[in-house]
Motif scaffolding. Structure first.
Motif, PDB file in Angstrom:
ATOM      1  N   TYR A  35      -4.404   5.411  -1.947  1.00  0.00           N
ATOM      2  CA  TYR A  35      -2.986   5.072  -2.088  1.00  0.00           C
ATOM      3  C   TYR A  35      -2.760   4.405  -3.441  1.00  0.00           C
ATOM      4  O   TYR A  35      -3.672   3.790  -4.020  1.00  0.00           O
ATOM      5  CB  TYR A  35      -2.549   4.147  -0.958  1.00  0.00           C
ATOM      6  N   LYS A  76       1.507   8.647  -9.318  1.00  0.00           N
ATOM      7  CA  LYS A  76       1.298   9.638  -8.263  1.00  0.00           C
ATOM      8  C   LYS A  76       2.294  10.783  -8.389  1.00  0.00           C
ATOM      9  O   LYS A  76       1.934  11.972  -8.257  1.00  0.00           O
ATOM     10  CB  LYS A  76       1.429   8.964  -6.887  1.00  0.00           C
ATOM     11  N   ALA A  77       3.558  10.482  -8.641  1.00  0.00           N
ATOM     12  CA  ALA A  77       4.578  11.526  -8.780  1.00  0.00           C
ATOM     13  C   ALA A  77       4.255  12.454  -9.945  1.00  0.00           C
ATOM     14  O   ALA A  77       4.430  13.676  -9.856  1.00  0.00           O
ATOM     15  CB  ALA A  77       5.958  10.892  -8.962  1.00  0.00           C
ATOM     16  N   GLY A 109       1.458  11.536   0.578  1.00  0.00           N
ATOM     17  CA  GLY A 109       2.899  11.358   0.407  1.00  0.00           C
ATOM     18  C   GLY A 109       3.250  10.862  -0.974  1.00  0.00           C
ATOM     19  O   GLY A 109       2.770  11.382  -1.983  1.00  0.00           O
ATOM     20  N   THR A 110       4.052   9.819  -1.040  1.00  0.00           N
ATOM     21  CA  THR A 110       4.468   9.262  -2.335  1.00  0.00           C
ATOM     22  C   THR A 110       3.364   8.440  -2.983  1.00  0.00           C
ATOM     23  O   THR A 110       3.466   8.078  -4.153  1.00  0.00           O
ATOM     24  CB  THR A 110       5.694   8.367  -2.166  1.00  0.00           C
ATOM     25  N   LEU A 136       3.297   4.461  -8.013  1.00  0.00           N
ATOM     26  CA  LEU A 136       4.117   5.540  -7.453  1.00  0.00           C
ATOM     27  C   LEU A 136       4.549   6.513  -8.543  1.00  0.00           C
ATOM     28  O   LEU A 136       4.588   7.724  -8.318  1.00  0.00           O
ATOM     29  CB  LEU A 136       5.333   4.957  -6.737  1.00  0.00           C
ATOM     30  N   ARG A 137       4.866   5.989  -9.729  1.00  0.00           N
ATOM     31  CA  ARG A 137       5.224   6.879 -10.843  1.00  0.00           C
ATOM     32  C   ARG A 137       4.034   7.749 -11.239  1.00  0.00           C
ATOM     33  O   ARG A 137       4.192   8.952 -11.510  1.00  0.00           O
ATOM     34  CB  ARG A 137       5.716   6.061 -12.039  1.00  0.00           C
ATOM     35  N   THR A 140       1.313  14.671  -8.909  1.00  0.00           N
ATOM     36  CA  THR A 140       1.770  15.683  -7.952  1.00  0.00           C
ATOM     37  C   THR A 140       2.450  16.829  -8.677  1.00  0.00           C
ATOM     38  O   THR A 140       2.188  18.007  -8.390  1.00  0.00           O
ATOM     39  CB  THR A 140       2.734  15.061  -6.931  1.00  0.00           C
ATOM     40  N   ASP A 146      -2.801  15.936  -1.408  1.00  0.00           N
ATOM     41  CA  ASP A 146      -1.646  15.312  -2.033  1.00  0.00           C
ATOM     42  C   ASP A 146      -0.529  15.089  -1.007  1.00  0.00           C
ATOM     43  O   ASP A 146       0.132  14.049  -1.007  1.00  0.00           O
ATOM     44  CB  ASP A 146      -1.148  16.193  -3.184  1.00  0.00           C
TER      45      ASP A 146
END
Length: 266
Positions: free
Chosen positions: A118, A128-129, A189-190, A125-126, A132, A185
């Motif tokens: 995680y 990970k995005a 999730g996020t 989070l940025r 992705t 992925d």
């Protein structure tokens, strides 16, 4: 390898070794049942250990479209095959899958996870995005090698080592599983820890991280343990994302031995 039908008709290949309380190992990204063999050898004197090729990998089948629920059903089929209850150890994203499965009601006695990847926090989070988006772009154009290289670089594998891996026989196996990186992925999730959903995790859980892993991984593991109702955290000195089986086997043996008393109490 033995095979079992998952709920959607997909054949899932698995292996059994040892006797005693059942323990199922859930592999991480680009891994198969064979990847877990060194750890199986150390656990088999104490437990009935089950490893399997997650869907889309190795000898297991696959189906479209992908959904995390199908992988939860795969794990549920294995639990049924070993008697209806089991303890589970998930490595990396396999740990995230195991947590999702238990949150959905999978009958698990004890659950241990090692560094589910995680990425909490705004910057995580940025990141990970961004990963992705790059992953799906590579896979959509058929660039399986690029997808594998992206995963390896994100997990800290140096560029020169990736170049050597490209020349090794295992590279073709990694390319064959490249599409499953999108599955992993989706499980994450996020990148945020789904604390509200994980409030439903009823199993006693051990969240493990490596003392020499990157700081974000160690912090995420602690945050995950804090988010789970019945969890404790443990750090393995000197370990990294590339976990040594001989370092974690005694920890798992001690933890999963409690499943005997839990079964007797019930």
């Amino acid at each position: 390898m033995d095979k079992i039908l998952s709920r959607d008709g997909t054949l899932i290949a698995y292996r059994r070794r040892g006797e005693g309380p059942p323990v199922i190992l859930v592999g991480g990204s680009l891994g198969t049942a064979a990847t877990e063999a060194p750890l199986v050898r150390l656990l088999a004197p104490h437990f009935h250990v089950v490893t399997y090729d997650r869907r889309g990998r190795g000898s297991s089948g696959d189906s479209s479209p992908y959904a995390v629920e199908r992988e939860i059903e795969d794990l549920a089929a294995l639990v049924t095959a070993v008697g209806g209850r089991a303890s589970v150890f998930g490595m990396g994203v396999g740990g995230a899958l195991a947590l999702e499965a238990q949150a959905s009601g999978l009958p698990v006695d004890l659950l241990a996870v090692y560094e589910p990847p995680y990425t909490p926090g705004p910057s995580g989070l940025r990141y990970k995005a961004c990963c992705t988006s790059r992953l799906h772009r590579l896979l959509s154009t058929g660039d399986r090698a690029g997808a594998v290289e992206l995963f390896l670089s994100v997990t800290g594998v140096p560029a020169d080592m990736i170049a050597r891996m490209r020349r090794a026989p295992l590279w073709s196996d990694l390319l064959a599983m490249a599409h499953t990186l999108a599955y992993d992925d989706a499980i994450l999730g996020t990148g945020a820890i789904p604390a509200a959903r994980f409030a439903s995790v009823t199993a006693r859980t051990l969240v493990i991280c490596g003392g020499s892993s990157p700081t974000p991984s160690r912090l995420a593991s602690r945050a995950l343990a804090d988010a789970l109702p019945r969890a404790r955290h443990r750090t393995l000195t000197g370990q990294t994302r590339d976990l040594a089986p001989q370092a974690v086997a005694p920890v798992l043996t001690e933890f999963f031995a409690r499943s005997v008393s839990l079964r007797q109490a019930s």
